[in-house]
Design a protein around this motif. Sequence first.
Motif, PDB file in Angstrom:
ATOM      1  N   HIS A 100       0.820  -1.220   0.000  1.00 42.70           N
ATOM      2  CA  HIS A 100       0.000   0.000   0.000  1.00 42.70           C
ATOM      3  C   HIS A 100       0.850   1.264   0.000  1.00 42.70           C
ATOM      4  O   HIS A 100       0.534   2.256  -0.676  1.00 42.70           O
ATOM      5  N   VAL A 101       1.911   1.220   0.820  1.00 48.35           N
ATOM      6  CA  VAL A 101       2.817   2.377   0.831  1.00 48.35           C
ATOM      7  C   VAL A 101       3.411   2.621  -0.546  1.00 48.35           C
ATOM      8  O   VAL A 101       3.477   3.763  -1.041  1.00 48.35           O
ATOM      9  N   LEU A 155       1.169   6.789  -6.822  1.00 52.10           N
ATOM     10  CA  LEU A 155       0.070   7.685  -7.210  1.00 52.10           C
ATOM     11  C   LEU A 155       0.430   9.155  -6.961  1.00 52.10           C
ATOM     12  O   LEU A 155       0.106  10.043  -7.752  1.00 52.10           O
ATOM     13  N   SER A 156       1.097   9.381  -5.834  1.00 53.62           N
ATOM     14  CA  SER A 156       1.505  10.771  -5.546  1.00 53.62           C
ATOM     15  C   SER A 156       2.452  11.296  -6.599  1.00 53.62           C
ATOM     16  O   SER A 156       2.372  12.450  -7.055  1.00 53.62           O
ATOM     17  N   LEU A 157       3.359  10.451  -7.005  1.00 51.36           N
ATOM     18  CA  LEU A 157       4.304  10.855  -8.042  1.00 51.36           C
ATOM     19  C   LEU A 157       3.575  11.174  -9.359  1.00 51.36           C
ATOM     20  O   LEU A 157       3.875  12.141 -10.056  1.00 51.36           O
ATOM     21  N   ALA A 158       2.597  10.355  -9.671  1.00 48.27           N
ATOM     22  CA  ALA A 158       1.837  10.571 -10.914  1.00 48.27           C
ATOM     23  C   ALA A 158       1.054  11.885 -10.861  1.00 48.27           C
ATOM     24  O   ALA A 158       0.943  12.615 -11.848  1.00 48.27           O
ATOM     25  N   LEU A 159       0.546  12.211  -9.687  1.00 53.19           N
ATOM     26  CA  LEU A 159      -0.238  13.454  -9.543  1.00 53.19           C
ATOM     27  C   LEU A 159       0.630  14.693  -9.742  1.00 53.19           C
ATOM     28  O   LEU A 159       0.258  15.660 -10.397  1.00 53.19           O
ATOM     29  N   VAL A 160       1.828  14.630  -9.189  1.00 56.49           N
ATOM     30  CA  VAL A 160       2.748  15.758  -9.374  1.00 56.49           C
ATOM     31  C   VAL A 160       3.083  15.941 -10.839  1.00 56.49           C
ATOM     32  O   VAL A 160       3.120  17.044 -11.381  1.00 56.49           O
TER      33      VAL A 160
END
Lengths: 278, 449
Positions: A16-17, A23-28
């Motif tokens: 999960h981590v 996902l955070s990287l993709a959002l940035v």
Amino acid sequence: MDRAEATGLGVSIAGHVALLALLSLALVTAGRIPLSPPPMEVSFVDEVALTSAAPQPSPAPAAQATAPDVGPTEDAAPAAPLAPAPAPPEAEVKPPKPVAEEAAPAPPTPRRAERPAPQTPRRAEQRPVPPAPEGTGRTTRRSGLGDLDPRSFGRDPAAQRSAPPAATMNARAAADIASAIARQVQPCADRQINPGPGAERIVTPIILSLNRDGSLKTRPRVGEQRGLDDENSRYARRVADLAINAFASCAPLRGLPQELYDVPRGWANFTMNYRLPG
Amino acid sequence: MRIAIIIAAAWSLTAPAFAQTPPPPPPEGQGGKDEGQLVVDVTGGQRAALPIAVPYMPTPQAADTAAGNTGALGRQVAEIVTADLRNSGLFTPIGPSGLAPVSFPQVTAPDFGYFSTTGAQNLVQGFVQANPNGSLTVGCYLYDVAAQSELARQGYVVQPRDWRRAAHRCADSVYSRLTGEGAYFDTRIVYVSETGPARRRIKRLAIMDYDGANHRFLTNGQWTVLTPRFAPNQQTITFMTYQDDRPRVMVYELDSGQTRPLVSQPYMTFAPRYSPDSRYVIFSMAVNGNTDIYRIPVAGGTPQRLTNAPGIDTGGSYSPDGGRIVFESDRGGSQQLYVMSADGSNQRRISFGGGGYATPVWSPRGDLIAFTKTGGFRIGVMNTDGGAERILTSGGGEGPTWAPNGRAVMFTRGLSSGELWYVDVASGATRRVPTPLGGSDPAWSPLRP
């Protein structure tokens, strides 16, 4: 919890981590992508004004010819451009009020009409200027143009290639302009006094010629009156006076679309039929 | 007031094609001309008195004349012009008091900006100047305030005693230019001046300007007089008198002041009126119990009988072209109006309303006949065929006489006190004419030569 369960829980947390980090990287990364098309600024007006029937793009040649400091239209005439500037024609010297002064209180006009470069030089820009002291003519007012050759003004080849259609007067625009003129003249028409019985049957056309600022270019000319008979013919001259007075009292007209000034059936020249109410 | 706005645009030439193909670019500088021009229809106006500014009239150089100082005359001329325009009922004069003074150079270069603030739509300016030969020049200028243009200008050179006439002429020019009607201020009224108790009433012939000025008596009151009428050429006045208790028609020579009988026959004669060419007088004469209308040359002669019906035919009045005569007759049982040819032929009744009709007078324009509606005594007008009858006065009135422009009618109101009034036929506005004593039977002169 036995060993197998603890191992499974650890793997799950680690997974999960890892997913959250991904996902955070993709959002940035997604935030850097420019939106297409770019947002367009839209403003809403609560008054409907006259609109041109011209296509959206404005004729480019006029924009090319409009320098930051533009002289009168007649200054650009090819004749005698380099001689010391003569006194401008009187008709151009004394319009009742320059458009520049009238533009501020004028009713709101559509942004569509404001945004493109003006098709023709505005009246304020036509105002004559004092003669150039060094005798270089009005073309010296090209400050900011660097080494551009002033003789190329108005001869932009790109503009010639893609000259868009000029503003035209369709039936809707004509009705709008006629309505706008009638609205402005109406208060002054209402003040006219009926001279006598039967005068209300007289229809008086007056032929009007206007400047761009809405002022009268020449004294109105009275056309052939209609509705004259034995009873009211004595009032013909007076009703002609009233027709002229009705218009002149409310001139200059304001807020008429500049792009429809001197097009065919434009408001540069028009006829006003005046009659007294029955 | 309902104002209609009709918008129209001339589109017949291009509208069908516009939706299909873009129009060709217009040639430079030729747009909007001639064919297919934009057309705007505007309907607006009101029925109201016209606001007009009349400031005091300056003089280029103050000088004393037989009529007074030219500075004072300038003020008086402006006041007369103001009164004339107000009396017409068609104007609301502004000034002369309360308006900024006008200098002599400003007479021809008005301060339109100032006068526009007064609410005036038009402006009358002028001047009074004394001439070396003793005459006066009165200049009169009419302007449109909004259009900032001159509409009319007139100059009148008069003897000092006629300075009031110059003022009336100035007002006439303004009235005519702004209404389209003929003038009528420079006119006179001849009427019967009355004074004393009813049983011993003194009735004298009197003449005055239309506004009551320059009043003077023509007879001394020894004999009762009635129904004076101006000759169109303004050389004589005809009237009826009870001289020696004998009712008969007389002619008064305005130049000499001499009076003479019009008819030599020993019958009762009354109700005289001139023909439009001033050559004849029609009158009524009672012969053997029958009263008919006759015609006689002003210089005298043998009367020519025009009617012969039983009953009383009287009150004849010529049409302005002299071709017809309207008169009243009780031949049908009540007083009604009839029209006949000038030679007495083609007699036909034109009034059929309730009550009686009397004292018909043909309008100088020829389009209307004014009359007294008996039974209440009101003044009315009708078309010459009897149609479109309408009553002009609500407060009584009899004995109408037309202004020379055919727009106003003067009449007598108040049978006991006797007052002269006139009414604007189109607007119904009424105005009393001041007289030093009681007055009746007015007759309006033509415009003075």
